[in-house]
Design a protein around this motif. Structure first.
Motif, PDB file in Angstrom:
ATOM      1  N   LEU A 148      14.573  -8.357 -20.466  1.00  0.00           N
ATOM      2  CA  LEU A 148      14.865  -8.284 -19.034  1.00  0.00           C
ATOM      3  C   LEU A 148      14.577  -6.886 -18.484  1.00  0.00           C
ATOM      4  O   LEU A 148      14.121  -6.740 -17.350  1.00  0.00           O
ATOM      5  CB  LEU A 148      16.314  -8.689 -18.776  1.00  0.00           C
ATOM      6  CG  LEU A 148      16.542 -10.203 -18.894  1.00  0.00           C
ATOM      7  CD1 LEU A 148      18.018 -10.529 -18.950  1.00  0.00           C
ATOM      8  CD2 LEU A 148      15.890 -10.934 -17.732  1.00  0.00           C
ATOM      9  N   LEU A 149      14.838  -5.858 -19.297  1.00  0.00           N
ATOM     10  CA  LEU A 149      14.469  -4.499 -18.876  1.00  0.00           C
ATOM     11  C   LEU A 149      12.963  -4.409 -18.666  1.00  0.00           C
ATOM     12  O   LEU A 149      12.486  -3.850 -17.680  1.00  0.00           O
ATOM     13  CB  LEU A 149      14.880  -3.482 -19.931  1.00  0.00           C
ATOM     14  CG  LEU A 149      16.299  -2.958 -19.884  1.00  0.00           C
ATOM     15  CD1 LEU A 149      16.502  -1.941 -20.986  1.00  0.00           C
ATOM     16  CD2 LEU A 149      16.596  -2.345 -18.534  1.00  0.00           C
ATOM     17  N   LEU A 150      12.224  -4.982 -19.629  1.00  0.00           N
ATOM     18  CA  LEU A 150      10.767  -5.002 -19.502  1.00  0.00           C
ATOM     19  C   LEU A 150      10.355  -5.716 -18.227  1.00  0.00           C
ATOM     20  O   LEU A 150       9.426  -5.303 -17.540  1.00  0.00           O
ATOM     21  CB  LEU A 150      10.136  -5.734 -20.691  1.00  0.00           C
ATOM     22  CG  LEU A 150       9.871  -4.952 -21.951  1.00  0.00           C
ATOM     23  CD1 LEU A 150       9.288  -5.867 -23.002  1.00  0.00           C
ATOM     24  CD2 LEU A 150       8.900  -3.820 -21.655  1.00  0.00           C
ATOM     25  N   PHE A 151      11.091  -6.772 -17.911  1.00  0.00           N
ATOM     26  CA  PHE A 151      10.741  -7.541 -16.715  1.00  0.00           C
ATOM     27  C   PHE A 151      10.851  -6.670 -15.463  1.00  0.00           C
ATOM     28  O   PHE A 151       9.993  -6.733 -14.583  1.00  0.00           O
ATOM     29  CB  PHE A 151      11.635  -8.769 -16.575  1.00  0.00           C
ATOM     30  CG  PHE A 151      11.535  -9.418 -15.228  1.00  0.00           C
ATOM     31  CD1 PHE A 151      10.374 -10.079 -14.866  1.00  0.00           C
ATOM     32  CD2 PHE A 151      12.563  -9.329 -14.313  1.00  0.00           C
ATOM     33  CE1 PHE A 151      10.249 -10.651 -13.612  1.00  0.00           C
ATOM     34  CE2 PHE A 151      12.445  -9.891 -13.059  1.00  0.00           C
ATOM     35  CZ  PHE A 151      11.289 -10.552 -12.706  1.00  0.00           C
ATOM     36  N   MET A 158      19.404   1.908 -16.442  1.00  0.00           N
ATOM     37  CA  MET A 158      20.226   1.043 -17.297  1.00  0.00           C
ATOM     38  C   MET A 158      20.021   1.354 -18.775  1.00  0.00           C
ATOM     39  O   MET A 158      20.903   1.155 -19.590  1.00  0.00           O
ATOM     40  CB  MET A 158      19.911  -0.422 -17.001  1.00  0.00           C
ATOM     41  CG  MET A 158      20.347  -0.801 -15.597  1.00  0.00           C
ATOM     42  SD  MET A 158      20.703  -2.532 -15.385  1.00  0.00           S
ATOM     43  CE  MET A 158      19.126  -3.272 -15.645  1.00  0.00           C
ATOM     44  N   GLN A 159      18.826   1.872 -19.096  1.00  0.00           N
ATOM     45  CA  GLN A 159      18.564   2.199 -20.498  1.00  0.00           C
ATOM     46  C   GLN A 159      19.226   3.537 -20.885  1.00  0.00           C
ATOM     47  O   GLN A 159      19.491   3.778 -22.058  1.00  0.00           O
ATOM     48  CB  GLN A 159      17.027   2.280 -20.684  1.00  0.00           C
ATOM     49  CG  GLN A 159      16.549   2.372 -22.107  1.00  0.00           C
ATOM     50  CD  GLN A 159      16.719   1.078 -22.877  1.00  0.00           C
ATOM     51  OE1 GLN A 159      17.814   0.718 -23.255  1.00  0.00           O
ATOM     52  NE2 GLN A 159      15.613   0.401 -23.122  1.00  0.00           N
ATOM     53  N   ALA A 205       7.077 -13.994 -19.886  1.00  0.00           N
ATOM     54  CA  ALA A 205       6.450 -13.206 -20.940  1.00  0.00           C
ATOM     55  C   ALA A 205       7.342 -12.053 -21.380  1.00  0.00           C
ATOM     56  O   ALA A 205       7.395 -11.712 -22.563  1.00  0.00           O
ATOM     57  CB  ALA A 205       5.098 -12.679 -20.472  1.00  0.00           C
ATOM     58  N   SER A 206       8.071 -11.433 -20.440  1.00  0.00           N
ATOM     59  CA  SER A 206       8.869 -10.275 -20.854  1.00  0.00           C
ATOM     60  C   SER A 206      10.026 -10.718 -21.751  1.00  0.00           C
ATOM     61  O   SER A 206      10.350 -10.025 -22.725  1.00  0.00           O
ATOM     62  CB  SER A 206       9.359  -9.470 -19.655  1.00  0.00           C
ATOM     63  OG  SER A 206       9.893 -10.298 -18.686  1.00  0.00           O
TER      64      SER A 206
END
Lengths: 315, 305
Positions: free
Chosen positions: B16-19, B207-208, B244-245
């Motif tokens: 979800l972060l990647l998204f 968030m990371q 995909a993410s």
């Protein structure tokens, strides 16, 4: 007749002569630092020349070209690590390894076009980078020291810095000559044609993807040879050579010097690396100047330096 | 089994972060036809700005909100000053120009905050763990990331598909001149979209940060993963990016967690401990290669492109 004696021709001749005279200056001044710097410049100019062949002439924006620099370098490094120093084995191996990887990566990447191609080449280069990071035996993240330069049975002694510099310079001029021969051959014409209008080239019967792939492999192996030189130059190999910003630097050299111009990558490499050297003396934060400079080149000087030189002559 | 569920949740959270990153990239590409390598810089800037504001105000949430607003502003300024001039140029120009921006931002962050990273401390109530079904304890904060990212995905869907702005964005993507001719300020619209993309990337970075700290260049590796996501999902497609993410997040996390152990079953433990980590970091690139062979346009190509 006057074709050579343009501003552009004179600058290029002056540049090549200056490069050839660097060792003379070094010996007279007794300061060996410029030799180290210029050996690096010449090697990276060779890598940029190989990129220029597919980017400038072939229109393939590869954002992963530093991977072949690393593959060639690691081929030399790994063989040396295992105790074999013969250049007759190391260099052909570097060529073969980079050609083979370029074949596999190219075959996959050339299924795509445009932006996809940029991203896919970047992603595969990142994969190669991670493979190198995972090579525990060969230093992983920290890299490995190469204790002896490639040996050519006493014919040339690469551990002599001046001899090594001339070997690099000769190979650079050789790759520029090869590019010139390729671009003016039937093969090169097809590759250039596929850049300007791929559909039309296919319509008249050329299997353009096969031509592009061949060009991609030639560029990859040329860059692999530059990598073998780099490994010999630094006597050290680490994944950092393949970091994606290195690929970016190579693109910058090509565009800064002039895309699709034979001597453009050389001019670009000299300009960029000398500029880096000068700016890093001025301030620790030199990239804050170089970064926006790239943007300015893109916005206002699209033909690169070579384009400006050619333009200066036209006035 | 418990480990598997936990790793699935971690994978989902990472995906979800990647998204959040990939959505901004793919929106900007789909709408403005701009390749933005500097997208990762907004990820980094969001993290640094939020950590700084949080330290000033003493409040985690105030810091995050101010940080995101500042990232939005920086994104819009970057668009106004630099990128606006690159629209309509070829992709090589985009790559070079935004590569220059990355160098600039990395050095700017080093100049302002120094070479060391920054921490963002979680408030006490987030720094706990909750019990899920089946007695698994999972960190509240990671669960919070999943919830926030899903909410953002929903917000994006509603914004693009159900609002007037979204309608204009979609119209601008298919015919820029026509939208302009109808009296819409398309440049302003682009700047807004770019700012939104920057803020999304900033949110992912923020968030990371409590988990990994803010560092110079933190946005670059994850940006390349976001590229992989876009290649797999199909360029310009937010739905493709979403699926995909999550897929990439799960495969990467679970691969890293279990591949080395799987190798131990087949290979000697020494060989497995070298091959395992190397191969698991290659896993998603294999995935990308497979997608390229089977469907070069990505799994969810945008129709009519």
């Amino acid at each position: 007749m006057n074709a050579v004696l343009t501003v552009r021709g004179l600058v290029i001749i002056a540049l090549v002569v200056a490069l050839a005279l660097v060792p003379l200056y070094v010996v007279l001044a007794g300061n060996y630092f410029p030799l180290t710097l210029f050996t690096r410049i010449v090697i990276l100019a060779m890598a940029a020349t190989s990129l220029n062949f597919i980017l400038g002439y072939g229109g393939m924006v590869s954002f992963g070209h530093a991977a072949y620099l690393g593959i060639g370098g690691y081929a030399v490094g790994i063989v040396a690590f295992e105790g074999v120093y013969s250049g007759y084995l190391q260099w052909p191996l570097a060529l073969a390894a980079s050609a083979l990887s370029a074949l596999v990566i190219g075959a996959l990447c050339l299924r795509t076009r445009g932006v996809y191609f940029i991203m896919v080449t970047l992603a595969f280069a990142q994969m190669v980078y991670y493979i190198a990071v995972g090579l525990d035996r060969y230093g992983a993240d920290d890299g490995m020291t190469i204790y002896r330069r490639s040996e050519f049975g006493g014919i040339v002694d690469l551990s002599n810095k001046i001899v090594f510099y001339y070997v690099c310079l000769a190979l650079l001029l050789g790759s520029i000559y090869l590019t010139w021969r390729l671009v003016n051959s039937r093969f090169g014409m097809v590759v250039c044609g596929a850049r300007s209008n791929d559909r039309r080239m296919r319509a008249i019967g050329f299997p353009t993807t096969r031509y592009r792939l061949t060009a991609f492999v030639i560029a990859g192996s040329m860059c692999g040879l530059a990598g073998a030189l780099l490994a010999n130059h630094t006597e050290f190999m680490s994944p950092a050579v393949m970091h994606w910003t290195r690929s970016g630097d190579l693109i910058v050299m090509v565009v800064l010097g002039g895309m699709g111009s034979l001597f453009g990558p050389l001019i670009g490499a000299v300009t960029l690396l000398v500029l880096e050297e000068v700016l890093s003396d001025v301030t620790e934060y030199w990239q804050i100047i170089v970064g926006p400079l790239f943007l300015l080149v893109v916005l206002f000087a699209r033909g690169g330096i070579d384009g400006l030189l050619a333009g200066a002559n036209r006035d | 089994m418990l480990l598997l569920i936990e790793q699935c949740l971690n994978g989902l959270q990472f995906g979800l972060l990647l998204f959040l990153l990939a959505a901004g990239l793919t929106l900007v590409f789909g709408i403005m036809d701009l390749v933005n390598l500097a997208h990762g810089s907004f990820y980094m800037l969001g993290a640094f700005l939020a950590a700084t504001f949080a330290a000033w105000t003493g409040s985690f949430f105030l810091g995050v909100v101010l940080g995101l607003l500042a990232t939005l502003a920086v994104g819009m300024v970057v668009d106004l000053v630099a990128l606006r001039r690159l629209y309509g140029r070829n992709h090589l120009d985009h790559v070079l120009g935004t590569f220059g921006l990355i160098l600039f931002f990395n050095e700017l962050v080093r100049l302002i905050w120094g070479p060391a990273g920054l921490n963002l401390t979680l408030p006490a109530w987030l720094n706990t763990s909750v019990e899920l079904l089946g007695g698994i304890r999972y960190p509240t904060y990671r669960l919070g990331i999943i919830v926030v990212a899903l909410a953002v995905a929903l917000f994006l869907y509603v914004l693009v598909m159900r609002t007037r702005i979204g309608m204009l964005i979609r119209a601008g993507a298919s015919n820029r001149e026509m939208v302009g001719a109808l009296g819409i300020n398309i440049k302003l619209l682009y700047t807004l979209v770019f700012g939104l993309g920057a803020a999304l990337a900033g949110l992912a970075g923020v968030m990371q940060t409590p988990i990994l700290t803010a560092q110079i260049g933190m946005g670059e590796n994850i940006l390349i993963l976001a590229f992989v996501v876009i290649i797999i999902g199909g360029i310009g497609s937010v739905r493709g990016a979403f699926i995909a993410s999550i897929f990439v997040g799960l495969v990467d996390t679970i691969g890293r967690a279990f591949l080395p152990d799987l190798f131990k079953l087949v290979l000697s433990s020494a060989a497995a401990s070298t091959a395992g980590p190397a191969l698991s970091s290659m896993l998603i690139y294999f995935l990308m290669a497979v997608v390229l062979v089977l469907r070069p346009e990505g799994l969810f190509p945008v129709a009519g492109k």
